[in-house]
Design a protein around this motif. Sequence first.
Motif, PDB file in Angstrom:
ATOM      1  N   ILE A   1       0.855  -1.128  -0.044  1.00 29.05           N
ATOM      2  CA  ILE A   1      -0.098  -0.046   0.075  1.00 29.05           C
ATOM      3  C   ILE A   1       0.873   1.295  -0.149  1.00 29.05           C
ATOM      4  O   ILE A   1       1.817   1.386   1.037  1.00 29.05           O
ATOM      5  CB  ILE A   1      -1.010   0.140   1.113  1.00 29.05           C
ATOM      6  N   MET A   2       0.726   2.220  -0.934  1.00 28.48           N
ATOM      7  CA  MET A   2       1.562   3.358  -1.070  1.00 28.48           C
ATOM      8  C   MET A   2       0.491   4.638  -0.868  1.00 28.48           C
ATOM      9  O   MET A   2      -0.555   4.668  -1.327  1.00 28.48           O
ATOM     10  CB  MET A   2       2.124   3.633  -2.376  1.00 28.48           C
ATOM     11  N   ALA A   3       0.723   5.374   0.229  1.00 29.80           N
ATOM     12  CA  ALA A   3       0.088   6.474   0.461  1.00 29.80           C
ATOM     13  C   ALA A   3       0.708   7.735   0.694  1.00 29.80           C
ATOM     14  O   ALA A   3       1.829   7.533   0.662  1.00 29.80           O
ATOM     15  CB  ALA A   3      -1.071   6.158   1.762  1.00 29.80           C
ATOM     16  N   GLU A   4       0.068   8.835   0.951  1.00 25.80           N
ATOM     17  CA  GLU A   4       0.796  10.210   0.930  1.00 25.80           C
ATOM     18  C   GLU A   4      -0.026  11.160   1.677  1.00 25.80           C
ATOM     19  O   GLU A   4      -1.304  10.829   1.683  1.00 25.80           O
ATOM     20  CB  GLU A   4       1.243  10.661  -0.523  1.00 25.80           C
ATOM     21  N   ARG A   5       0.437  12.095   2.208  1.00 27.73           N
ATOM     22  CA  ARG A   5      -0.257  13.161   2.778  1.00 27.73           C
ATOM     23  C   ARG A   5      -0.522  14.340   1.661  1.00 27.73           C
ATOM     24  O   ARG A   5       0.280  14.353   0.785  1.00 27.73           O
ATOM     25  CB  ARG A   5       0.467  13.985   3.852  1.00 27.73           C
ATOM     26  N   PRO A   6      -1.791  14.616   1.591  1.00 27.90           N
ATOM     27  CA  PRO A   6      -2.032  15.476   0.226  1.00 27.90           C
ATOM     28  C   PRO A   6      -1.358  16.716   0.227  1.00 27.90           C
ATOM     29  O   PRO A   6      -0.938  17.061  -0.637  1.00 27.90           O
ATOM     30  CB  PRO A   6      -3.535  15.628   0.453  1.00 27.90           C
ATOM     31  N   GLU A   7      -0.909  17.205   1.446  1.00 29.47           N
ATOM     32  CA  GLU A   7      -0.291  18.452   1.462  1.00 29.47           C
ATOM     33  C   GLU A   7       1.066  18.217   1.160  1.00 29.47           C
ATOM     34  O   GLU A   7       1.950  19.417   0.861  1.00 29.47           O
ATOM     35  CB  GLU A   7      -0.601  19.361   2.867  1.00 29.47           C
ATOM     36  N   THR A   8       1.963  17.352   1.465  1.00 28.99           N
ATOM     37  CA  THR A   8       3.322  17.110   1.405  1.00 28.99           C
ATOM     38  C   THR A   8       3.683  16.092   0.506  1.00 28.99           C
ATOM     39  O   THR A   8       4.754  15.957  -0.032  1.00 28.99           O
ATOM     40  CB  THR A   8       3.806  16.690   2.786  1.00 28.99           C
ATOM     41  N   LYS A   9       2.918  15.157   0.082  1.00 28.37           N
ATOM     42  CA  LYS A   9       3.237  14.105  -0.811  1.00 28.37           C
ATOM     43  C   LYS A   9       4.098  13.097  -0.316  1.00 28.37           C
ATOM     44  O   LYS A   9       4.730  12.463  -0.939  1.00 28.37           O
ATOM     45  CB  LYS A   9       3.686  14.636  -2.303  1.00 28.37           C
ATOM     46  N   GLN A  10       4.294  13.073   1.033  1.00 30.77           N
ATOM     47  CA  GLN A  10       5.029  12.114   1.727  1.00 30.77           C
ATOM     48  C   GLN A  10       4.301  11.492   2.839  1.00 30.77           C
ATOM     49  O   GLN A  10       3.400  12.063   3.219  1.00 30.77           O
ATOM     50  CB  GLN A  10       6.207  12.992   2.289  1.00 30.77           C
ATOM     51  N   LEU A  11       4.884  10.424   3.566  1.00 31.77           N
ATOM     52  CA  LEU A  11       4.669   9.884   4.871  1.00 31.77           C
ATOM     53  C   LEU A  11       5.760   9.938   5.744  1.00 31.77           C
ATOM     54  O   LEU A  11       6.878   9.809   5.172  1.00 31.77           O
ATOM     55  CB  LEU A  11       4.066   8.507   4.734  1.00 31.77           C
ATOM     56  N   VAL A  12       5.434  10.143   6.996  1.00 37.48           N
ATOM     57  CA  VAL A  12       6.555   9.678   7.958  1.00 37.48           C
ATOM     58  C   VAL A  12       6.362   8.273   8.567  1.00 37.48           C
ATOM     59  O   VAL A  12       5.188   7.900   8.345  1.00 37.48           O
ATOM     60  CB  VAL A  12       6.608  10.818   9.075  1.00 37.48           C
ATOM     61  N   ILE A  13       7.123   7.852   9.299  1.00 36.74           N
ATOM     62  CA  ILE A  13       7.065   6.393   9.685  1.00 36.74           C
ATOM     63  C   ILE A  13       5.846   6.221  10.882  1.00 36.74           C
ATOM     64  O   ILE A  13       5.185   5.180  10.766  1.00 36.74           O
ATOM     65  CB  ILE A  13       8.350   6.151  10.512  1.00 36.74           C
ATOM     66  N   GLU A  14       5.407   7.262  11.544  1.00 39.26           N
ATOM     67  CA  GLU A  14       4.208   7.246  12.349  1.00 39.26           C
ATOM     68  C   GLU A  14       3.000   7.133  11.541  1.00 39.26           C
ATOM     69  O   GLU A  14       1.886   6.359  11.836  1.00 39.26           O
ATOM     70  CB  GLU A  14       4.094   8.485  13.078  1.00 39.26           C
ATOM     71  N   ASP A  15       2.924   7.639  10.228  1.00 42.12           N
ATOM     72  CA  ASP A  15       1.604   7.567   9.277  1.00 42.12           C
ATOM     73  C   ASP A  15       1.567   6.089   8.749  1.00 42.12           C
ATOM     74  O   ASP A  15       0.693   5.530   8.842  1.00 42.12           O
ATOM     75  CB  ASP A  15       2.104   8.687   8.119  1.00 42.12           C
ATOM     76  N   CYS A  16       2.706   5.550   8.447  1.00 40.47           N
ATOM     77  CA  CYS A  16       2.964   4.166   7.939  1.00 40.47           C
ATOM     78  C   CYS A  16       2.194   3.362   8.905  1.00 40.47           C
ATOM     79  O   CYS A  16       1.502   2.592   8.702  1.00 40.47           O
ATOM     80  CB  CYS A  16       4.373   3.694   7.515  1.00 40.47           C
ATOM     81  N   ALA A  17       2.577   3.526  10.194  1.00 42.88           N
ATOM     82  CA  ALA A  17       2.165   2.703  11.306  1.00 42.88           C
ATOM     83  C   ALA A  17       0.853   2.760  11.533  1.00 42.88           C
ATOM     84  O   ALA A  17      -0.001   1.909  11.796  1.00 42.88           O
ATOM     85  CB  ALA A  17       3.001   3.116  12.628  1.00 42.88           C
ATOM     86  N   ALA A  18       0.160   4.053  11.520  1.00 36.27           N
ATOM     87  CA  ALA A  18      -1.450   4.207  11.775  1.00 36.27           C
ATOM     88  C   ALA A  18      -2.049   3.730  10.771  1.00 36.27           C
ATOM     89  O   ALA A  18      -3.014   2.861  10.838  1.00 36.27           O
ATOM     90  CB  ALA A  18      -1.401   5.732  11.697  1.00 36.27           C
ATOM     91  N   ILE A  19      -1.661   3.693   9.329  1.00 29.72           N
ATOM     92  CA  ILE A  19      -2.347   3.274   8.056  1.00 29.72           C
ATOM     93  C   ILE A  19      -2.193   1.528   8.309  1.00 29.72           C
ATOM     94  O   ILE A  19      -3.275   1.066   8.007  1.00 29.72           O
ATOM     95  CB  ILE A  19      -1.535   3.622   6.709  1.00 29.72           C
TER      96      ILE A  19
END
Length: 174
Positions: free
Chosen positions: A38-56
Amino acid sequence: MADIAELTALIEPEVKALGFDLVRIKLFGSGDEHTLQIMAERPETKQLVIEDCAAISRRLSDVLDEADPIEEAYRLEVSSPGIDRPLTRLHDFIEWAGHEAKIAATETVAGRKSFRGLLQGVDGDNIQFKDVKAGEVSIPFALVGDAKLLLTDALLSATMPLSSDGADEFETEE
């Protein structure tokens, strides 16, 4: 193997509910080794941090365990699309216009199936592209099999990391 459209219908609302955009779902592997990427991104930054990956990952693990859409055993992998990201949605070709990319078509377009050059945007459902060999070409989005940005200095400048804290903190042995 599971149907990607069914997986998307299950996964995308969960990713959106957390405030992220889904970039790509890919299921690959053979034998006893399967991965659901699964590839995802924050709409405003086009990136994720490790905490975002863990939440998803936590949210999707629960949903996928309950729905059980994949018969085979698999490993769930959640990540950012990265700098030389895949281009999977029509608006990706608009957002990244002006950057170099590689596109593989599923059918011949302008006498070719493989293109490398500069994204120039979109006209309707057609990607406008300046190929280094074929020149100006219009590629129907429906015929894009695979596309990704190419790593260049301009792309690196456009995708600065969210945080570089600690990036220059290293020790060397003398």
